[in-house]
Design a protein around this motif. Structure first.
Motif, PDB file in Angstrom:
ATOM      1  N   ASP A 156      -9.975   7.806   8.417  1.00  0.00           N
ATOM      2  CA  ASP A 156      -8.993   7.066   9.201  1.00  0.00           C
ATOM      3  C   ASP A 156      -8.323   6.046   8.291  1.00  0.00           C
ATOM      4  O   ASP A 156      -8.683   4.869   8.256  1.00  0.00           O
ATOM      5  N   LEU A 157      -7.341   6.506   7.537  1.00  0.00           N
ATOM      6  CA  LEU A 157      -6.708   5.668   6.533  1.00  0.00           C
ATOM      7  C   LEU A 157      -5.754   4.661   7.161  1.00  0.00           C
ATOM      8  O   LEU A 157      -5.033   4.990   8.099  1.00  0.00           O
ATOM      9  N   PRO A 158      -5.721   3.437   6.644  1.00  0.00           N
ATOM     10  CA  PRO A 158      -4.740   2.463   7.124  1.00  0.00           C
ATOM     11  C   PRO A 158      -3.323   2.960   6.856  1.00  0.00           C
ATOM     12  O   PRO A 158      -3.110   3.861   6.039  1.00  0.00           O
ATOM     13  N   ASP A 159      -2.370   2.344   7.521  1.00  0.00           N
ATOM     14  CA  ASP A 159      -0.990   2.783   7.351  1.00  0.00           C
ATOM     15  C   ASP A 159      -0.489   2.539   5.933  1.00  0.00           C
ATOM     16  O   ASP A 159       0.223   3.361   5.366  1.00  0.00           O
ATOM     17  N   GLU A 160      -0.860   1.396   5.353  1.00  0.00           N
ATOM     18  CA  GLU A 160      -0.390   1.077   4.019  1.00  0.00           C
ATOM     19  C   GLU A 160      -1.473   1.387   2.994  1.00  0.00           C
ATOM     20  O   GLU A 160      -2.577   0.863   3.085  1.00  0.00           O
ATOM     21  N   PRO A 161      -1.201   2.234   2.006  1.00  0.00           N
ATOM     22  CA  PRO A 161      -2.209   2.522   0.982  1.00  0.00           C
ATOM     23  C   PRO A 161      -2.471   1.289   0.125  1.00  0.00           C
ATOM     24  O   PRO A 161      -1.574   0.467  -0.086  1.00  0.00           O
ATOM     25  N   PRO A 162      -3.687   1.140  -0.380  1.00  0.00           N
ATOM     26  CA  PRO A 162      -4.006  -0.020  -1.225  1.00  0.00           C
ATOM     27  C   PRO A 162      -3.311   0.094  -2.568  1.00  0.00           C
ATOM     28  O   PRO A 162      -3.000   1.210  -3.022  1.00  0.00           O
ATOM     29  N   PRO A 163      -3.043  -1.016  -3.238  1.00  0.00           N
ATOM     30  CA  PRO A 163      -2.409  -0.952  -4.555  1.00  0.00           C
ATOM     31  C   PRO A 163      -3.199  -0.100  -5.539  1.00  0.00           C
ATOM     32  O   PRO A 163      -2.632   0.656  -6.309  1.00  0.00           O
ATOM     33  N   PHE A 164      -4.533  -0.217  -5.484  1.00  0.00           N
ATOM     34  CA  PHE A 164      -5.384   0.612  -6.328  1.00  0.00           C
ATOM     35  C   PHE A 164      -5.729   1.862  -5.526  1.00  0.00           C
ATOM     36  O   PHE A 164      -6.598   1.849  -4.658  1.00  0.00           O
ATOM     37  N   ARG A 165      -5.042   2.960  -5.823  1.00  0.00           N
ATOM     38  CA  ARG A 165      -5.154   4.173  -5.014  1.00  0.00           C
ATOM     39  C   ARG A 165      -6.557   4.779  -5.049  1.00  0.00           C
ATOM     40  O   ARG A 165      -6.906   5.580  -4.190  1.00  0.00           O
ATOM     41  N   SER A 166      -7.361   4.428  -6.020  1.00  0.00           N
ATOM     42  CA  SER A 166      -8.709   4.985  -6.108  1.00  0.00           C
ATOM     43  C   SER A 166      -9.549   4.632  -4.892  1.00  0.00           C
ATOM     44  O   SER A 166     -10.547   5.293  -4.610  1.00  0.00           O
ATOM     45  N   GLU A 167      -9.154   3.601  -4.150  1.00  0.00           N
ATOM     46  CA  GLU A 167      -9.903   3.216  -2.956  1.00  0.00           C
ATOM     47  C   GLU A 167      -9.823   4.296  -1.873  1.00  0.00           C
ATOM     48  O   GLU A 167     -10.643   4.322  -0.964  1.00  0.00           O
ATOM     49  N   TRP A 168      -8.850   5.191  -1.973  1.00  0.00           N
ATOM     50  CA  TRP A 168      -8.702   6.279  -1.000  1.00  0.00           C
ATOM     51  C   TRP A 168      -9.066   7.633  -1.605  1.00  0.00           C
ATOM     52  O   TRP A 168      -8.748   8.664  -1.028  1.00  0.00           O
ATOM     53  N   ASN A 219     -22.774  -2.700 -10.989  1.00  0.00           N
ATOM     54  CA  ASN A 219     -23.014  -2.294  -9.611  1.00  0.00           C
ATOM     55  C   ASN A 219     -21.841  -2.587  -8.695  1.00  0.00           C
ATOM     56  O   ASN A 219     -21.946  -2.418  -7.492  1.00  0.00           O
ATOM     57  N   VAL A 220     -20.751  -3.068  -9.232  1.00  0.00           N
ATOM     58  CA  VAL A 220     -19.625  -3.464  -8.398  1.00  0.00           C
ATOM     59  C   VAL A 220     -18.571  -2.384  -8.400  1.00  0.00           C
ATOM     60  O   VAL A 220     -18.209  -1.856  -9.441  1.00  0.00           O
ATOM     61  N   VAL A 221     -18.087  -2.065  -7.205  1.00  0.00           N
ATOM     62  CA  VAL A 221     -17.060  -1.037  -7.108  1.00  0.00           C
ATOM     63  C   VAL A 221     -15.787  -1.517  -7.776  1.00  0.00           C
ATOM     64  O   VAL A 221     -15.490  -2.706  -7.823  1.00  0.00           O
ATOM     65  N   ASP A 222     -15.058  -0.573  -8.336  1.00  0.00           N
ATOM     66  CA  ASP A 222     -13.721  -0.837  -8.842  1.00  0.00           C
ATOM     67  C   ASP A 222     -13.710  -1.814 -10.001  1.00  0.00           C
ATOM     68  O   ASP A 222     -13.272  -2.951  -9.886  1.00  0.00           O
TER      69      ASP A 222
END
Length: 423
Positions: A96-108, A255-258
């Motif tokens: 269920d993706l938000p309407d606006e993609p995040p600036p860092f596309r890897s989050e999707w 251990n931190v994402v991104d």
């Protein structure tokens, strides 16, 4: 009449259902027609996400001028809803993706999944035809997509591209137009995402295996240049908030994402997270860790490992720095060694910053800056090539930091002159 999603064959009927959903809102749309939220399959259309099952149910009513399907008349998912919508050329996603993609596309994106360019186009609402190129950066994003096919077809230039473990050797584009974009990705605060396949027909639909984020490590030659990238393993694992784990272990950037560098972007964040800054003020006694300045309005919470959500707001991943020192640290012109001595870029030799020598850590050893985080900053942000590029881009010495260095006195210290310890 057989009431089943497979009977929905009119794309216009689905578009009419989408229009109703936009007018009412997703929740009100579901409630009106007696459906709950979709759990697995969603429609992605014109940059928005829709629940697939109620959409098909209402589309059935639109097409046959009858009552919509009810929730208990059919099951959703792969057996009925997804095929019906796919046949009508609607994009199906499993999130269920938000309407606006995040600036860092890897989050999707999920490492190890297969994506075709068409799927990426729908997922991120891309209309730019340059998505078909080997190097692509969407307008407004901080992600550079690298599409690599190891074995080229006969009609393509026979360049050498190969992924071996965590190392990618890749021949740049013959014209070299995107070389600088890739070389400067860390200093520009961008991520490089690799989509890889051994041959064009390796995956259905001409898809690519998403390998995740990679870091530029060097290049030689030109037109085409020969690049070396290394997998950004720091970004592939995450730990839950807070910074310490259940056993009280210190913050660990692995251990931190991104783990992508948001080098220049961090310069504009400034005082930022209120609690994080207050924690650092308490840990460092209200003084800049490098200059000793105690004027609180000038002190900022600096992240060592770039801010990528609240899990990075751990005291051991932060430094309390005066505003100008924060800028220089984010630009990589000042770095901190594991023994807390400073590594100052040679471009600052003729400024007051050349007189700085070491960081003063908090009294509590548990709140000392993470050595791993400091090492990450030195390797990925304060590396020699990144520093040299900043100097060339903005001019030597003071211009490199884009502030008037000589006009920012350091309390209790004076310039050393031309001597410096920078690389």
């Amino acid at each position: 009449m057989i009431r089943t999603p497979n009977r929905v064959t009119d794309r216009g009927a689905v578009l009419k259902a989408i229009e109703e959903c936009d007018t009412r809102g997703r929740e009100a749309f579901r409630d009106r027609h007696g459906f709950g939220k979709s759990l697995e399959y969603f429609v992605r259309h014109n940059g928005k996400t829709y629940d697939s099952k109620p959409l098909v149910a209402v589309a059935f009513g639109n097409q046959y001028r009858t009552k919509p399907l009810t929730y208990d008349e059919f099951s959703g998912g792969a057996a009925s809803v997804a095929p019906a919508l796919t046949r009508l050329e609607f994009a199906i996603v499993d999130e269920d993706l938000p309407d606006e993609p995040p600036p860092f596309r890897s989050e999707w994106l999920s490492v190890g999944d297969i994506y075709t360019r068409e799927q990426l186009r729908h997922r991120f609402s891309i209309v730019d035809a340059t998505l078909n190129n080997g190097v692509f950066k969407a307008r407004g994003s901080r992600s550079i997509w690298l599409f690599v096919t190891e074995k080229k077809t006969a009609d393509r230039p026979q360049l050498f591209d190969r992924l071996e473990g965590d190392m990618l050797r890749w021949s740049g584009q013959p014209a070299g137009r995107t070389d600088r974009l890739l070389i400067d990705h860390l200093s520009n605060g961008d991520e490089v995402l690799l989509f890889y396949r051994e041959r064009r027909d390796r995956y259905r639909g001409g898809g690519f295996l998403y390998e995740g984020p990679f870091l530029y490590r060097g290049h030689s030659g030109s037109r085409p240049a020969s690049f070396i990238f290394e997998r950004d393993t720091l970004s592939l694992r995450r730990k839950p908030y807070p910074g310490a784990d259940e056993n009280g272990a210190p913050f660990d950037p692995k251990n931190v994402v991104d783990g992508r560098a948001k080098v220049l972007a961090e310069v504009t964040r400034r005082q930022g997270q209120f609690r994080f800054r207050n924690d650092l003020i308490a840990a460092y006694g209200g003084k800049c860790a490098i200059t000793g300045c105690s004027v609180l309005p000038l002190l900022e919470a600096a992240h060592i490992y770039p801010y990528r959500g609240h899990e990075t707001n751990d005291v051991t991943n932060g430094l309390l720095l005066r505003a100008d020192i924060h800028t220089l640290f984010d630009l990589g012109l000042i770095a901190v060694l594991p023994n807390h001595e400073l590594d100052i870029c040679a471009s600052l030799n003729d400024t007051v910053y050349a007189d700085l020598d070491r960081l003063t850590p908090p009294k509590s050893a548990k709140k000392h800056p993470s050595p791993d985080a400091l090492s990450w900053h030195r390797i990925n942000v304060a590396n020699e090539e990144a520093r040299n590029h900043l100097v060339k881009r903005f001019g030597a010495q003071r211009a490199a930091s884009r502030i008037e260095a000589d006009d920012r006195p350091i309390a209790g210290k004076s310039p050393k002159g031309a001597q410096g310890r920078g690389r």
